[in-house]
Design a protein around this motif. Sequence first.
Motif, PDB file in Angstrom:
ATOM      1  N   ALA A  28     -49.787  26.869  50.170  1.00  0.00           N
ATOM      2  CA  ALA A  28     -49.542  26.217  51.459  1.00  0.00           C
ATOM      3  C   ALA A  28     -48.112  25.729  51.622  1.00  0.00           C
ATOM      4  CB  ALA A  28     -50.514  25.043  51.638  1.00  0.00           C
ATOM      5  N   ALA A  29     -47.368  25.663  50.520  1.00  0.00           N
ATOM      6  CA  ALA A  29     -45.985  25.177  50.619  1.00  0.00           C
ATOM      7  C   ALA A  29     -45.039  26.256  50.097  1.00  0.00           C
ATOM      8  CB  ALA A  29     -45.827  23.878  49.834  1.00  0.00           C
ATOM      9  N   PRO A  30     -44.857  27.360  50.893  1.00  0.00           N
ATOM     10  CA  PRO A  30     -44.131  28.530  50.391  1.00  0.00           C
ATOM     11  C   PRO A  30     -42.662  28.257  50.107  1.00  0.00           C
ATOM     12  CG  PRO A  30     -44.592  28.745  52.741  1.00  0.00           C
ATOM     13  CD  PRO A  30     -45.326  27.527  52.270  1.00  0.00           C
ATOM     14  N   TRP A  31     -42.119  27.153  50.676  1.00  0.00           N
ATOM     15  CA  TRP A  31     -40.695  26.875  50.478  1.00  0.00           C
ATOM     16  C   TRP A  31     -40.384  26.298  49.105  1.00  0.00           C
ATOM     17  CZ3 TRP A  31     -44.034  24.138  53.600  1.00  0.00           C
ATOM     18  CH2 TRP A  31     -44.285  22.811  53.218  1.00  0.00           C
ATOM     19  N   LEU A  32     -41.429  25.923  48.361  1.00  0.00           N
ATOM     20  CA  LEU A  32     -41.184  25.251  47.078  1.00  0.00           C
ATOM     21  C   LEU A  32     -41.521  26.169  45.916  1.00  0.00           C
ATOM     22  CD1 LEU A  32     -40.424  22.105  47.088  1.00  0.00           C
ATOM     23  CD2 LEU A  32     -42.530  21.863  45.778  1.00  0.00           C
ATOM     24  N   PRO A  33     -40.614  26.276  44.910  1.00  0.00           N
ATOM     25  CA  PRO A  33     -40.973  27.092  43.744  1.00  0.00           C
ATOM     26  C   PRO A  33     -41.943  26.317  42.860  1.00  0.00           C
ATOM     27  CG  PRO A  33     -38.824  26.090  43.416  1.00  0.00           C
ATOM     28  CD  PRO A  33     -39.309  25.633  44.769  1.00  0.00           C
ATOM     29  N   MET A  34     -43.125  26.893  42.616  1.00  0.00           N
ATOM     30  CA  MET A  34     -44.084  26.235  41.725  1.00  0.00           C
ATOM     31  C   MET A  34     -45.143  27.249  41.333  1.00  0.00           C
ATOM     32  SD  MET A  34     -46.232  23.945  44.474  1.00  0.00           S
ATOM     33  CE  MET A  34     -47.002  24.674  45.921  1.00  0.00           C
ATOM     34  N   ARG A  35     -45.891  26.928  40.287  1.00  0.00           N
ATOM     35  CA  ARG A  35     -46.961  27.834  39.871  1.00  0.00           C
ATOM     36  C   ARG A  35     -48.153  27.567  40.782  1.00  0.00           C
ATOM     37  NH1 ARG A  35     -47.709  27.193  33.616  1.00  0.00           N
ATOM     38  NH2 ARG A  35     -48.986  29.040  33.952  1.00  0.00           N
ATOM     39  N   ARG A  36     -48.243  28.395  41.848  1.00  0.00           N
ATOM     40  CA  ARG A  36     -49.202  28.108  42.921  1.00  0.00           C
ATOM     41  C   ARG A  36     -50.653  28.138  42.438  1.00  0.00           C
ATOM     42  NH1 ARG A  36     -45.540  27.779  46.582  1.00  0.00           N
ATOM     43  NH2 ARG A  36     -43.726  29.116  46.404  1.00  0.00           N
ATOM     44  N   LEU A  37     -50.937  29.006  41.456  1.00  0.00           N
ATOM     45  CA  LEU A  37     -52.316  29.098  40.963  1.00  0.00           C
ATOM     46  C   LEU A  37     -52.717  27.796  40.254  1.00  0.00           C
ATOM     47  CD1 LEU A  37     -54.721  30.987  40.889  1.00  0.00           C
ATOM     48  CD2 LEU A  37     -53.908  31.902  38.727  1.00  0.00           C
ATOM     49  N   VAL A  38     -51.755  27.232  39.497  1.00  0.00           N
ATOM     50  CA  VAL A  38     -52.032  25.959  38.823  1.00  0.00           C
ATOM     51  C   VAL A  38     -52.374  24.883  39.845  1.00  0.00           C
ATOM     52  CG1 VAL A  38     -50.966  24.062  37.528  1.00  0.00           C
ATOM     53  CG2 VAL A  38     -50.663  26.435  36.766  1.00  0.00           C
ATOM     54  N   VAL A  39     -51.542  24.804  40.902  1.00  0.00           N
ATOM     55  CA  VAL A  39     -51.790  23.793  41.935  1.00  0.00           C
ATOM     56  C   VAL A  39     -53.162  24.032  42.566  1.00  0.00           C
ATOM     57  CG1 VAL A  39     -51.053  22.923  44.181  1.00  0.00           C
ATOM     58  CG2 VAL A  39     -49.359  23.389  42.395  1.00  0.00           C
ATOM     59  N   GLY A  40     -53.443  25.273  42.911  1.00  0.00           N
ATOM     60  CA  GLY A  40     -54.724  25.587  43.560  1.00  0.00           C
ATOM     61  C   GLY A  40     -55.916  25.222  42.686  1.00  0.00           C
ATOM     62  N   VAL A  41     -55.868  25.629  41.424  1.00  0.00           N
ATOM     63  CA  VAL A  41     -56.990  25.338  40.517  1.00  0.00           C
ATOM     64  C   VAL A  41     -57.126  23.829  40.307  1.00  0.00           C
ATOM     65  CG1 VAL A  41     -57.855  25.607  38.168  1.00  0.00           C
ATOM     66  CG2 VAL A  41     -56.914  27.580  39.386  1.00  0.00           C
ATOM     67  N   GLY A  42     -55.967  23.146  40.252  1.00  0.00           N
ATOM     68  CA  GLY A  42     -55.995  21.693  40.071  1.00  0.00           C
ATOM     69  C   GLY A  42     -56.695  20.969  41.211  1.00  0.00           C
ATOM     70  N   MET A  43     -56.700  21.605  42.387  1.00  0.00           N
ATOM     71  CA  MET A  43     -57.322  20.970  43.552  1.00  0.00           C
ATOM     72  C   MET A  43     -58.830  21.236  43.640  1.00  0.00           C
ATOM     73  SD  MET A  43     -54.902  19.339  45.111  1.00  0.00           S
ATOM     74  CE  MET A  43     -55.612  18.981  46.714  1.00  0.00           C
ATOM     75  N   VAL A  44     -59.346  22.109  42.756  1.00  0.00           N
ATOM     76  CA  VAL A  44     -60.742  22.562  42.903  1.00  0.00           C
ATOM     77  C   VAL A  44     -61.802  21.461  42.717  1.00  0.00           C
ATOM     78  CG1 VAL A  44     -62.516  24.011  41.821  1.00  0.00           C
ATOM     79  CG2 VAL A  44     -60.336  25.017  42.511  1.00  0.00           C
ATOM     80  N   PRO A  45     -61.678  20.538  41.731  1.00  0.00           N
ATOM     81  CA  PRO A  45     -62.824  19.646  41.490  1.00  0.00           C
ATOM     82  C   PRO A  45     -63.148  18.757  42.681  1.00  0.00           C
ATOM     83  CG  PRO A  45     -60.918  18.900  40.252  1.00  0.00           C
ATOM     84  CD  PRO A  45     -60.568  20.241  40.800  1.00  0.00           C
TER      85      PRO A  45
END
Lengths: 411, 411
Positions: free
Chosen positions: B339-356
Amino acid sequence: MNGPAEGGLDVAHLFLALAAILIAAKLLGELAERVGQPAVLGELVAGVLLGGSVLGVVPSTGAAGEMVHVLAELGVLLLLFEIGLETDLREMFRVGPASLAVAVVGVALPFGLGYAYWAFLPHPASGEENVATAAIFVGATLTATSVGITARVLSDLGRMATAESRIIIGAAVIDDVLGLVILSVVSGVAAGASITVLGILQTLAVAVGFLVVAVLAGRFLLPRLFDVVVRMRVRYVLLVFAFAFALGLSAVASMAGSALIIGAFAAGIILSGTNQFDTIEREVRPVAAIFTPIFFVSVGASVDLRLLDPTSPAARGTLAVAAVLIVIAVVGKVAAGWAAPWLPMRRLVVGVGMVPRGEVGLIFADIGRRSGVLSAEVFGAVLLMVMVTTFIAPVGLKALFGRSPATGPAG
Amino acid sequence: MNGPAEGGLDVAHLFLALAAILIAAKLLGELAERVGQPAVLGELVAGVLLGGSVLGVVPSTGAAGEMVHVLAELGVLLLLFEIGLETDLREMFRVGPASLAVAVVGVALPFGLGYAYWAFLPHPASGEENVATAAIFVGATLTATSVGITARVLSDLGRMATAESRIIIGAAVIDDVLGLVILSVVSGVAAGASITVLGILQTLAVAVGFLVVAVLAGRFLLPRLFDVVVRMRVRYVLLVFAFAFALGLSAVASMAGSALIIGAFAAGIILSGTNQFDTIEREVRPVAAIFTPIFFVSVGASVDLRLLDPTSPAARGTLAVAAVLIVIAVVGKVAAGWAAPWLPMRRLVVGVGMVPRGEVGLIFADIGRRSGVLSAEVFGAVLLMVMVTTFIAPVGLKALFGRSPATGPAG
């Protein structure tokens, strides 16, 4: 989640009432401390003000009234659990004969005088049906010194290190145990057990037996159990297990024919033998701080102020009973100061130090009122007695100790 | 004092049940942690085991059931109050656009997918009367990431200091606020407010308005008030005033048409601005530790295990619904990582972190079940979804983070 949808209990209104109870308890507790009195006095007054005869904020009927009652029970359970945790069994045995003598005389004398007054002398309720039962209750409310109030007063005066203070604290702790045993008898009586010597002995055996068995077995088993519990990783596991143990032992005590708070006190004594008791004590304190005032406020709330209006005949009866109870309460405990003649000590200091009644007396009165053995008038008189004796001790001790320099730092 | 004399509520049996609830919660919480899962999972399982479909220990009807319900409400109130206390408003604003984008997408996408599934696609309850209301509830249960679980997992993995972790925590906190706003809408809907755009906007305005007004006024007034309170002498006065404030604001929130727990959360945020918030937080924690498990256990206790028996047709329905909800829950949040394409980050980590999902989703499901909008089958499916997403995050994050060395000390 939202209001009265659920079975008639309006959670939002209940929470508002609880908020008012807690804030009033702390404000009037603070006021009491500022005028040199113990905070518990302010909490009782807060209850009177929030109760049905003045503001009507404390729910007393229906589902909300029952909820407040259960939360108040949790409060007194936590209070006795805390007192148990602070009780050092070895120190209790060490203070020895002097404390024991003071305690026994200080329990027997007011009980006997109170019983005799109610059973044999004229009073407003003379000629009532269960005069013997009522007399036992009246006597019982006069017995137990409030160890909490006494310790607090001595520490506020910076006199914890005196010989008199050690004897007073020891006697007050033994007093609490004696009071709790009497409580069992009285609870049995309230539940309708017939008042025969055999019946009383049976109830006493159950109470003492429960305490002895629970404490002996518990002091052996629980330290081993808690040495395992402490190795668990989940947060506050010691606190939650300790609290659950207090709840469980209270329930078992009640089911075994003793009283809930005897179970709570026994749980405290048992856990005071664990290696983790300091952690438990530290973590239980904030929980007790929230629930204990609910007990004192709801006790205060059950006082009907109109009973103390001197222009009404009923109130004059209450005031007359209260006056007699106060005299018995003071004379009985002050005389106990002379119960250990072999020991050199300032006997008047010890006697005055034993005067304040508190929690346990109020609990007796509350059981009596709920079971219908004590009338609202007598309940009001007992509350007045508790309040006045609670006033007398700090003032009296301050006057007596004022004659010599303090031996410890103040407050 | 003693047992069932009083209005049908047997205090001793209630206390025994509470003791069993607390001990089971801690034992199964410990078991969950030992197998690498969050303790809350074990508490839910403890509830399932103690509930009506297995052991029947948790009272669900009558006066005792109502008592457990109120104590569970106190538990969730304390949990949200604690989360509010831990929320740093400035830090929330500072993590900024990236967290906000992740949060908004991570709330909107699962909500939209959940709503569309329930309103437009075939499912076991297709053709029900209030399909739109039920669809709102199903969507709502999918929205809020459990900040508690996420933070705990990241800290257990020693990854709190990574950029991804900061974004996840920020988004999870914003998520909680968004979730609480949705909760207000949903509570209004459950109470029978008609589902018009205007109605939703009104409910939203009340919820946001209450939060904004309470937090703004509170952040201005309360620090001044508590600077006075802290000068009081009675013990635990800060804690008791803070707890009373949380109770009071919860009640006011509920009466103003918002929800109890929004008031509790707002009370926490407000008090996090006082100079004494660290003392309050430290003293509230043991109280919350005792009551919060009662909430999770009673939520678990409302699951009917027979609904998950694959040999019965109804259970197959529950399992089918749960499967769809789990897919939506995972896809919706993982997608939010982009959702924040302007920022370099490991997007999968962020996504999985939001799952619980956790507390808030369970609260939604609980309101839906109590108000009759969600059937027991759907409630079971939501609980299954919460349990599975709670399982996925630690396992997934451990796998993803395992590819690079840890930057901080392990939990």
